[in-house]
Write a protein that holds these residues in place. Structure first.
Motif, short mmCIF file in Angstrom:
data_model
loop_
_atom_site.label_atom_id
_atom_site.label_comp_id
_atom_site.label_asym_id
_atom_site.label_seq_id
_atom_site.Cartn_x
_atom_site.Cartn_y
_atom_site.Cartn_z
N ARG A 49 24.27 44.77 57.28
CA ARG A 49 24.39 43.84 58.44
C ARG A 49 25.81 44.63 59.30
O ARG A 49 25.80 44.69 60.41
N TYR A 50 26.41 45.44 58.50
CA TYR A 50 27.79 45.93 59.01
C TYR A 50 27.82 47.59 59.02
O TYR A 50 28.25 48.38 59.66
N SER A 51 26.79 48.00 58.01
CA SER A 51 26.47 49.45 58.01
C SER A 51 25.23 49.61 57.55
O SER A 51 24.64 48.95 56.57
N ASP A 53 24.33 52.34 55.94
CA ASP A 53 24.22 53.41 54.96
C ASP A 53 23.70 53.21 53.71
O ASP A 53 23.14 53.96 52.95
N THR A 200 35.88 46.24 62.92
CA THR A 200 34.84 47.21 63.44
C THR A 200 34.07 47.86 62.21
O THR A 200 34.53 47.63 60.94
N PRO A 201 32.90 48.28 62.45
CA PRO A 201 31.82 48.96 61.31
C PRO A 201 32.80 49.84 60.51
O PRO A 201 32.42 49.86 59.16
N GLU A 202 33.52 50.71 61.01
CA GLU A 202 34.43 51.71 60.03
C GLU A 202 35.40 50.84 59.36
O GLU A 202 35.57 51.15 58.22
N GLU A 203 36.12 49.83 59.86
CA GLU A 203 36.96 49.12 58.94
C GLU A 203 36.08 48.36 57.90
O GLU A 203 36.67 48.29 56.72
N LEU A 204 34.98 47.73 58.13
CA LEU A 204 34.24 47.07 57.14
C LEU A 204 33.88 48.04 56.08
O LEU A 204 33.97 47.76 54.93
N ARG A 205 33.65 49.46 56.53
CA ARG A 205 33.08 50.32 55.43
C ARG A 205 34.25 50.57 54.70
O ARG A 205 34.00 50.92 53.47
N GLU A 208 34.61 47.80 51.85
CA GLU A 208 33.73 48.14 51.07
C GLU A 208 33.95 48.92 50.17
O GLU A 208 33.39 49.07 48.90
N ARG A 230 41.67 53.48 65.58
CA ARG A 230 40.70 54.19 64.78
C ARG A 230 41.70 55.21 64.15
O ARG A 230 41.47 55.61 63.13
#
Length: 303
Positions: A49-51, A53, A200-205, A208, A230
């Motif tokens: 949902r957020y990435s 990958d 942001t997606p980068e922050e979520l990753r 995680e 960023r």
């Protein structure tokens, strides 16, 4: 920890006891299903949902290798949808099985269940196998709550804050549900978990991957410039910053507000010794100005 008797009430802290888990899975039928009859409903599964990958063929290769050697060891949880099986839990296993060219999959068929119950089952299955991350919990939790209450995400966050402040009653029973399902209440979800929705997606990753603590990312939300945000994220990850480090970096970006009079006052301090040079009308005028300034400031605080 046992399941609540009320439908949709959830399970305490998401992880049921062995007996409770057995009671849940007894509702399902184990089937060796043709893989062509198994499908993933777009947007249902919380993974990706957020990435995306986790679901690429590259990241699935290790699982594909394991499935080719040993098969699918844990059945997928599925429900019936239009005469076929829709994945409730086990999307990674399903996609890896497709890549491994399997023709059949072991599935636990829970029959026809609605989206809300399917989401709860997905949370339970995932929690039983792994320790769900705060990101997974939050995204899944808000999705479940929007379904339970009929509110969209923004309305739901507003509702949580109004209940927290005592402005409205909790007519949807959200507080009880959150406590039973996650072991946390409305205040946590209104003031903390809701912030994760703005990552942001980068922050979520980063969260995680355990590169950055979620509290450190909370601090990044105070940066309005997305490019700078960023940059700070990259620096925080590289340097292993904690929340306090990020907070200091964010504060350094924001110039301190200086009262417009302070610069004038600082300059005036240097000129005060020259007052003794004034005589006559100039001295009288200076005294008058000082009196006016004191009157403007009003009486000072005692002590």
């Amino acid at each position: 920890m046992t399941a609540k008797g009320k439908k949709g009430a959830g399970f305490a802290h998401l992880v049921p006891s062995a007996d409770a888990l057995a009671a849940i899975t007894e509702q399902a039928v184990l089937v060796n299903a043709p893989i062509s009859s198994v499908h993933v409903l777009p947007g249902f599964n919380h993974r990706g949902r957020y990435s995306g990958d986790e679901l690429t063929s590259e990241t699935l290769q290790e699982l594909v290798k394991s499935i080719r050697e040993h098969g699918v060891l844990q059945p997928l949880w599925v429900r019936l949808s239009n005469g076929e099986y829709s994945v409730i839990a086990g999307e990674r296993r399903y996609r890896a099985a497709v890549l491994a060219d399997l023709t059949h999959l072991p599935v636990l068929n829970f029959g026809v269940v609605d989206d809300e119950r399917a989401e709860e089952l997905a949370l339970i299955e995932n929690a039983h196998r792994t320790n769900p991350s705060i990101v997974d919990q939050t995204i899944s939790g808000f999705k479940l709550l929007t379904r339970r209450t009929g509110m969209n995400q923004d309305e739901l966050v507003r509702y949580l804050n109004q209940v927290r402040k005592g402005q409205i009653p909790d007519t949807h029973g959200v507080g009880e549900w959150l406590q039973a399902t996650y072991g946390t209440g409305i205040s946590v979800w209104a003031q903390q978990r809701s912030k994760i929705l703005n990552f942001t997606p980068e922050e979520l990753r980063a969260v995680e991957a355990k590169q950055l603590d979620v509290k450190a990312v909370y601090e990044l939300l105070n940066v309005r410039d997305q490019a700078k945000r960023r940059e700070l994220l990259t620096e925080a990850v590289q340097r292993g910053w904690k929340a306090e480090d990020v907070r200091k970096a964010v504060e350094a970006l924001t110039p301190k507000k200086v009262h417009p009079l302070l610069a004038s006052v600082d300059g005036l301090r240097g000129d005060l010794p020259r007052l003794r040079q004034l005589t006559g009308k100039e001295a009288a005028r200076a005294q008058k100005l000082i009196a006016e300034l004191r009157a403007l400031l009003g009486p000072g605080k005692p002590g």
